[in-house]
Design a protein around this motif. Structure first.
Motif, PDB file in Angstrom:
ATOM      1  N   SER A   1       0.748  -1.235   0.041  1.00 19.53           N
ATOM      2  CA  SER A   1       0.078  -0.151  -0.052  1.00 19.53           C
ATOM      3  C   SER A   1       0.878   1.084  -0.025  1.00 19.53           C
ATOM      4  CB  SER A   1      -0.876   0.125   1.130  1.00 19.53           C
ATOM      5  OG  SER A   1      -1.833  -1.141   1.152  1.00 19.53           O
TER       6      SER A   1
ATOM      7  N   TYR B   1       1.041   5.682  -0.007  1.00 20.69           N
ATOM      8  CA  TYR B   1       0.422   7.054   0.433  1.00 20.69           C
ATOM      9  C   TYR B   1       0.886   7.748  -1.088  1.00 20.69           C
ATOM     10  CZ  TYR B   1       1.203   6.226   5.424  1.00 20.69           C
ATOM     11  OH  TYR B   1       1.099   5.699   6.584  1.00 20.69           O
TER      12      TYR B   1
ATOM     13  N   SER C   1      -5.293   8.182   3.996  1.00 19.36           N
ATOM     14  CA  SER C   1      -6.263   7.237   4.293  1.00 19.36           C
ATOM     15  C   SER C   1      -7.570   7.991   4.362  1.00 19.36           C
ATOM     16  CB  SER C   1      -5.930   6.457   5.721  1.00 19.36           C
ATOM     17  OG  SER C   1      -6.128   7.633   6.752  1.00 19.36           O
TER      18      SER C   1
ATOM     19  N   LYS D   1      -8.499   2.675  -5.746  1.00 16.32           N
ATOM     20  CA  LYS D   1      -7.719   1.743  -5.312  1.00 16.32           C
ATOM     21  C   LYS D   1      -7.736   0.673  -6.609  1.00 16.32           C
ATOM     22  CE  LYS D   1      -6.509  -1.521  -1.643  1.00 16.32           C
ATOM     23  NZ  LYS D   1      -6.858  -2.110  -0.361  1.00 16.32           N
TER      24      LYS D   1
ATOM     25  N   THR E   1      -5.841   1.657  -9.561  1.00 17.05           N
ATOM     26  CA  THR E   1      -4.613   2.061  -8.937  1.00 17.05           C
ATOM     27  C   THR E   1      -4.182   3.437  -9.778  1.00 17.05           C
ATOM     28  OG1 THR E   1      -3.532   0.698 -10.724  1.00 17.05           O
ATOM     29  CG2 THR E   1      -3.497  -0.092  -8.536  1.00 17.05           C
TER      30      THR E   1
ATOM     31  N   LYS F   1       3.962   2.445   2.179  1.00 14.14           N
ATOM     32  CA  LYS F   1       3.670   2.257   3.607  1.00 14.14           C
ATOM     33  C   LYS F   1       4.819   1.520   4.291  1.00 14.14           C
ATOM     34  CE  LYS F   1      -1.378   3.502   3.303  1.00 14.14           C
ATOM     35  NZ  LYS F   1      -2.646   2.913   3.747  1.00 14.14           N
TER      36      LYS F   1
END
Lengths: 114, 114
Positions: free
Chosen positions: B30, B32, B52, B69, B72, B96
């Motif tokens: 994952s 940022y 988030s 998501k 992507t 992350k």
């Protein structure tokens, strides 16, 4: 408060020479990162220092080195300069947070290698 | 490994028209997500970031971006551009749990036409 300051703003060197670039972070920031931005491309990560220790290194040859001083300022050194080292070198400072960093960038040092 | 793709290297748009700058990323973990802007002869300035929560993120200067998501993607939008928005825009990610260094795309040059 002053932002991230870099010196010099412009630099011209010849192949084979050595160069030192300097960065002063924002007051209170303990982390400094260096990025190389070749014309027409996005910045590429070179180094990160936190509390005077190297915390990350990008895919750059050993000709590139850096250090961080007790006042958290930093120097980037490049030895045996090549034409391909011509680029804008960006310094960024940050607070170390658990959410991921908010980086503050300086205006950069434009290095030309002839 | 991470990679960021900005599909459009140049985007010309008339003043007061809407604009979308596209960004897709690839990562085994994952990430940022960030958008930075670079005005001529200046460093990078953070426009907005997704860490988030709500997938629609609002930033400075009227820009917003939506995290998708499944695709992507993290496309940047503005409903009405101004001449002063002419600049280079970079999409970037931080993995992350990683070293907190940014991976940038190659940039999109936005030119606003009067």
């Amino acid at each position: 408060d002053a932002g991230v300051t870099q010196s010099p703003t412009h630099l011209i060197k010849t192949r084979g020479q050595q160069v030192t670039l300097r960065c002063s972070p924002i007051s209170g920031h303990k982390s400094v990162s260096w990025y190389q931005q070749v014309l027409g491309q996005g910045p590429q990560f070179i180094f990160q220092y936190y509390e005077k220790e190297e915390r990350g290194r990008g895919n750059f040859p050993d000709r590139f080195s850096a250090r961080q001083f007790p006042n958290y300022s930093s120097e980037l050194n490049v030895n045996a300069l090549l034409l391909g080292d011509s680029a804008l070198y960006l310094c960024a400072s940050s607070l170390w947070t658990v959410e991921g960093e908010k980086l503050f960038f300086g205006s950069g040092t434009q290095l030309s290698v002839l | 490994a991470q990679s960021v793709t900005q599909l459009d290297s140049q985007v010309p748009v008339f003043e007061e028209a809407p604009v979308e700058l596209r960004c897709n990323y690839s990562s085994s973990v994952s990430v940022y997500l960030f958008w930075y802007v670079q005005y001529p002869n200046q460093g990078l300035q953070l426009l907005l970031k997704y860490l988030s929560g709500s997938t629609l993120v609002k930033g400075i200067n009227g820009f917003e971006a939506e995290f998708n998501k499944s695709q992507t993607s993290f496309h940047l939008r503005k409903p009405s551009v101004h001449i002063s928005d002419t600049a280079e825009y970079f999409c970037a990610v931080i993995p992350k749990g990683g070293a907190n260094n940014l991976f940038f795309g190659t940039g999109t040059r936005l030119t606003v036409i009067p």
